[in-house]
Motif scaffolding. Structure first.
Motif, PDB file in Angstrom:
ATOM      1  N   ALA A  57       0.831  -1.210   0.000  1.00 48.75           N
ATOM      2  CA  ALA A  57       0.000   0.000   0.000  1.00 48.75           C
ATOM      3  C   ALA A  57       0.864   1.257   0.000  1.00 48.75           C
ATOM      4  CB  ALA A  57      -0.938  -0.025   1.212  1.00 48.75           C
ATOM      5  N   ASP A  58       1.961   1.235   0.737  1.00 43.83           N
ATOM      6  CA  ASP A  58       2.862   2.386   0.782  1.00 43.83           C
ATOM      7  C   ASP A  58       3.459   2.658  -0.592  1.00 43.83           C
ATOM      8  OD1 ASP A  58       4.284   4.402   2.389  1.00 43.83           O
ATOM      9  OD2 ASP A  58       6.070   3.206   1.942  1.00 43.83           O
ATOM     10  N   CYS A  59       3.681   1.607  -1.365  1.00 45.63           N
ATOM     11  CA  CYS A  59       4.253   1.726  -2.706  1.00 45.63           C
ATOM     12  C   CYS A  59       3.305   2.483  -3.640  1.00 45.63           C
ATOM     13  CB  CYS A  59       4.551   0.332  -3.259  1.00 45.63           C
ATOM     14  SG  CYS A  59       4.959   0.245  -5.015  1.00 45.63           S
ATOM     15  N   TYR A  60       1.992   2.326  -3.450  1.00 51.22           N
ATOM     16  CA  TYR A  60       1.064   2.989  -4.374  1.00 51.22           C
ATOM     17  C   TYR A  60       0.283   4.133  -3.717  1.00 51.22           C
ATOM     18  CZ  TYR A  60      -2.390  -0.590  -2.739  1.00 51.22           C
ATOM     19  OH  TYR A  60      -3.206  -1.417  -2.002  1.00 51.22           O
ATOM     20  N   ARG A  61       0.940   4.865  -2.836  1.00 56.64           N
ATOM     21  CA  ARG A  61       0.319   6.093  -2.320  1.00 56.64           C
ATOM     22  C   ARG A  61       0.000   7.053  -3.467  1.00 56.64           C
ATOM     23  NH1 ARG A  61       0.571   7.286   3.221  1.00 56.64           N
ATOM     24  NH2 ARG A  61       1.807   5.829   4.457  1.00 56.64           N
ATOM     25  N   LEU A  62       0.947   7.225  -4.382  1.00 52.18           N
ATOM     26  CA  LEU A  62       0.768   8.022  -5.596  1.00 52.18           C
ATOM     27  C   LEU A  62       0.097   9.371  -5.308  1.00 52.18           C
ATOM     28  CD1 LEU A  62      -0.413   5.158  -7.964  1.00 52.18           C
ATOM     29  CD2 LEU A  62       1.873   6.142  -7.779  1.00 52.18           C
ATOM     30  N   PRO A  63       0.714  10.208  -4.491  1.00 54.23           N
ATOM     31  CA  PRO A  63       0.116  11.515  -4.202  1.00 54.23           C
ATOM     32  C   PRO A  63       0.037  12.380  -5.453  1.00 54.23           C
ATOM     33  CG  PRO A  63       2.388  11.437  -3.445  1.00 54.23           C
ATOM     34  CD  PRO A  63       2.036  10.035  -3.863  1.00 54.23           C
ATOM     35  N   ARG A  64      -1.008  13.194  -5.509  1.00 55.10           N
ATOM     36  CA  ARG A  64      -1.169  14.168  -6.581  1.00 55.10           C
ATOM     37  C   ARG A  64      -0.956  15.558  -5.999  1.00 55.10           C
ATOM     38  NH1 ARG A  64      -3.433  11.869 -11.096  1.00 55.10           N
ATOM     39  NH2 ARG A  64      -4.238   9.746 -10.849  1.00 55.10           N
ATOM     40  N   PRO A  65      -0.713  16.571  -6.814  1.00 52.95           N
ATOM     41  CA  PRO A  65      -0.517  17.918  -6.273  1.00 52.95           C
ATOM     42  C   PRO A  65      -1.647  18.321  -5.326  1.00 52.95           C
ATOM     43  CG  PRO A  65       0.015  17.885  -8.606  1.00 52.95           C
ATOM     44  CD  PRO A  65      -0.554  16.530  -8.280  1.00 52.95           C
ATOM     45  N   ASN A  66      -1.300  18.675  -4.119  1.00 50.28           N
ATOM     46  CA  ASN A  66      -2.244  19.093  -3.075  1.00 50.28           C
ATOM     47  C   ASN A  66      -3.120  17.961  -2.550  1.00 50.28           C
ATOM     48  OD1 ASN A  66      -1.453  21.870  -3.372  1.00 50.28           O
ATOM     49  ND2 ASN A  66      -2.755  21.968  -5.189  1.00 50.28           N
ATOM     50  N   PRO A  68      -2.870  14.146  -0.920  1.00 48.95           N
ATOM     51  CA  PRO A  68      -2.083  13.003  -0.466  1.00 48.95           C
ATOM     52  C   PRO A  68      -2.788  11.668  -0.705  1.00 48.95           C
ATOM     53  CG  PRO A  68      -3.152  14.060   1.399  1.00 48.95           C
ATOM     54  CD  PRO A  68      -3.441  14.923   0.205  1.00 48.95           C
ATOM     55  N   ASP A  69      -2.012  10.677  -1.029  1.00 51.23           N
ATOM     56  CA  ASP A  69      -2.465   9.280  -0.997  1.00 51.23           C
ATOM     57  C   ASP A  69      -3.686   9.036  -1.881  1.00 51.23           C
ATOM     58  OD1 ASP A  69      -0.432   9.035   0.856  1.00 51.23           O
ATOM     59  OD2 ASP A  69      -1.770   9.158   2.573  1.00 51.23           O
ATOM     60  N   SER A  70      -3.459   9.059  -3.187  1.00 47.18           N
ATOM     61  CA  SER A  70      -4.562   8.858  -4.132  1.00 47.18           C
ATOM     62  C   SER A  70      -4.813   7.401  -4.459  1.00 47.18           C
ATOM     63  CB  SER A  70      -4.266   9.610  -5.437  1.00 47.18           C
ATOM     64  OG  SER A  70      -3.296   8.912  -6.216  1.00 47.18           O
ATOM     65  N   ALA A  71      -3.825   6.540  -4.254  1.00 44.89           N
ATOM     66  CA  ALA A  71      -3.893   5.129  -4.671  1.00 44.89           C
ATOM     67  C   ALA A  71      -4.177   5.011  -6.175  1.00 44.89           C
ATOM     68  CB  ALA A  71      -4.948   4.368  -3.879  1.00 44.89           C
ATOM     69  N   GLY A  72      -3.833   6.046  -6.928  1.00 43.96           N
ATOM     70  CA  GLY A  72      -4.061   6.002  -8.369  1.00 43.96           C
ATOM     71  C   GLY A  72      -5.426   6.502  -8.799  1.00 43.96           C
ATOM     72  N   ILE A  73      -6.258   6.942  -7.863  1.00 44.15           N
ATOM     73  CA  ILE A  73      -7.579   7.475  -8.186  1.00 44.15           C
ATOM     74  C   ILE A  73      -7.449   8.916  -8.673  1.00 44.15           C
ATOM     75  CG2 ILE A  73      -9.781   8.233  -7.191  1.00 44.15           C
ATOM     76  CD1 ILE A  73      -9.794   5.278  -7.444  1.00 44.15           C
ATOM     77  N   ARG A  74      -8.127   9.258  -9.757  1.00 46.13           N
ATOM     78  CA  ARG A  74      -8.305  10.657 -10.154  1.00 46.13           C
ATOM     79  C   ARG A  74      -9.579  11.144  -9.472  1.00 46.13           C
ATOM     80  NH1 ARG A  74      -8.794  11.624 -16.259  1.00 46.13           N
ATOM     81  NH2 ARG A  74      -8.927  13.795 -15.513  1.00 46.13           N
ATOM     82  N   TYR A  75      -9.424  12.062  -8.538  1.00 49.99           N
ATOM     83  CA  TYR A  75     -10.573  12.466  -7.728  1.00 49.99           C
ATOM     84  C   TYR A  75     -11.684  13.028  -8.617  1.00 49.99           C
ATOM     85  CZ  TYR A  75     -13.332  14.091  -3.869  1.00 49.99           C
ATOM     86  OH  TYR A  75     -14.368  14.259  -2.975  1.00 49.99           O
ATOM     87  N   ALA A  76     -12.910  12.535  -8.354  1.00 52.33           N
ATOM     88  CA  ALA A  76     -14.135  12.928  -9.060  1.00 52.33           C
ATOM     89  C   ALA A  76     -14.215  12.354 -10.466  1.00 52.33           C
ATOM     90  CB  ALA A  76     -14.304  14.448  -9.118  1.00 52.33           C
ATOM     91  N   VAL A  77     -13.165  11.681 -10.934  1.00 55.37           N
ATOM     92  CA  VAL A  77     -13.162  11.112 -12.281  1.00 55.37           C
ATOM     93  C   VAL A  77     -13.248   9.588 -12.218  1.00 55.37           C
ATOM     94  CG1 VAL A  77     -11.884  10.886 -14.449  1.00 55.37           C
ATOM     95  CG2 VAL A  77     -11.865  13.059 -13.191  1.00 55.37           C
TER      96      VAL A  77
END
Length: 279
Positions: A57-66, A68-77
């Motif tokens: 899980a730590d490997c795929y935190r994948l933070p996006r600008p502003n 933290p911790d998206s897990a690869g999700i594009r928020y609202a998309v």
């Protein structure tokens, strides 16, 4: 792979949406914030504990600008915090409980359990991170420092049935389109929570809403509407879906399926988090 105890938590928000969800590793006290945070009080447990891999899980935190911790999700998309939290819980084979997370049932009707394009996430992100964590844990354990937990993995029947949709079988390959996967997830949830209601009774209604939401996402990505307009339109469609589902299923069945009252409709997209993640 070393096992650590992962568990979902949630707290209410101030923006008229559902609960914000996040994940805590009970073994080491570290958090996966899932676009938001983890410090607001009061907060409550939102899933069963499960023995999974903190390293994966730590490997795929994948933070996006502003964000933290998206897990690869594009928020609202492709999802919101609920789907990100379920991705961080995935190795523990547990998921958020619709009875414990306000709005989870509604967001799952739009984005599913683990977010859109879950097949691709499994293949391109989860499997490589799991292999990386497994190799690291093997080296760690060989040094006599294994961090294995005594808590066994707590896979549920519903988790297995939802997971099987994406893994496919010899006779039923995984869905090619994300909307088909969400429809199949809802059918499995109906079999589990309201077995006396035919799963096909709302499939066409659900499919029409998902098609409209897909068009909104495409229009926003193509620049034909702003992110703010996208969020408002998806929230409007989600509210309409909630209302029509409650009417079609009846209030008791709807509440069993979604964990929500049939008279309540909520936004699934937090405009504050979306604004931060889209900027």
């Amino acid at each position: 792979m070393a096992d650590e105890v992962l568990r979902g938590y949630a707290y209410s928000t101030e923006y008229g949406t559902g609960d914000h969800a996040f994940v805590r590793c009970e073994t080491n006290g570290r958090y996966f914030d899932c676009f938001g945070g983890h410090s607001k009080l009061p907060q409550h447990q939102a899933s069963e504990p499960g023995a999974g891999s903190y390293g994966a899980a730590d490997c795929y935190r994948l933070p996006r600008p502003n964000c933290p911790d998206s897990a690869g999700i594009r928020y609202a998309v492709t999802g919101v915090c609920h789907q990100a939290a379920n991705r961080f819980l995935y190795s523990a084979r547990v998921m958020l409980d619709v009875k414990l997370v306000r709005g989870l049932g509604a967001s799952s009707l739009v984005f599913g359990t683990w977010g859109l394009f879950h097949n691709e996430w499994l293949r391109d992100i989860y499997v490589p991170c799991t292999k990386k964590a497994h190799d690291a844990a093997r080296v760690f354990a060989s040094a006599g420092k294994s961090g294995d937990s005594e808590l066994p993995s707590s896979s549920s029947e519903l988790f297995d049935r939802l997971d099987a949709i994406y893994r496919g079988t010899a006779t039923q390959p995984p869905p090619r389109q994300p909307e088909e996967a969400i429809l199949n997830e809802t059918a499995e949830r109906m079999k589990h929570f309201i077995p006396n209601v035919p799963p096909g009774s709302i499939r066409d209604l659900h499919g029409r809403y998902l098609a409209q939401i897909a068009t909104v996402r495409q229009d926003a990505d193509a620049g034909r509407m702003t992110f703010e307009e996208r969020d408002d339109r998806i929230n409007d469609l989600a509210r309409g879906m909630q209302q029509d589902f409650a009417r079609a299923l009846g209030p008791d069945a709807y509440e069993k399926l979604t964990g929500m009252s049939g008279t309540e409709q909520i936004d699934i997209i937090d405009r504050f988090e979306s604004g931060m993640c889209s900027s």
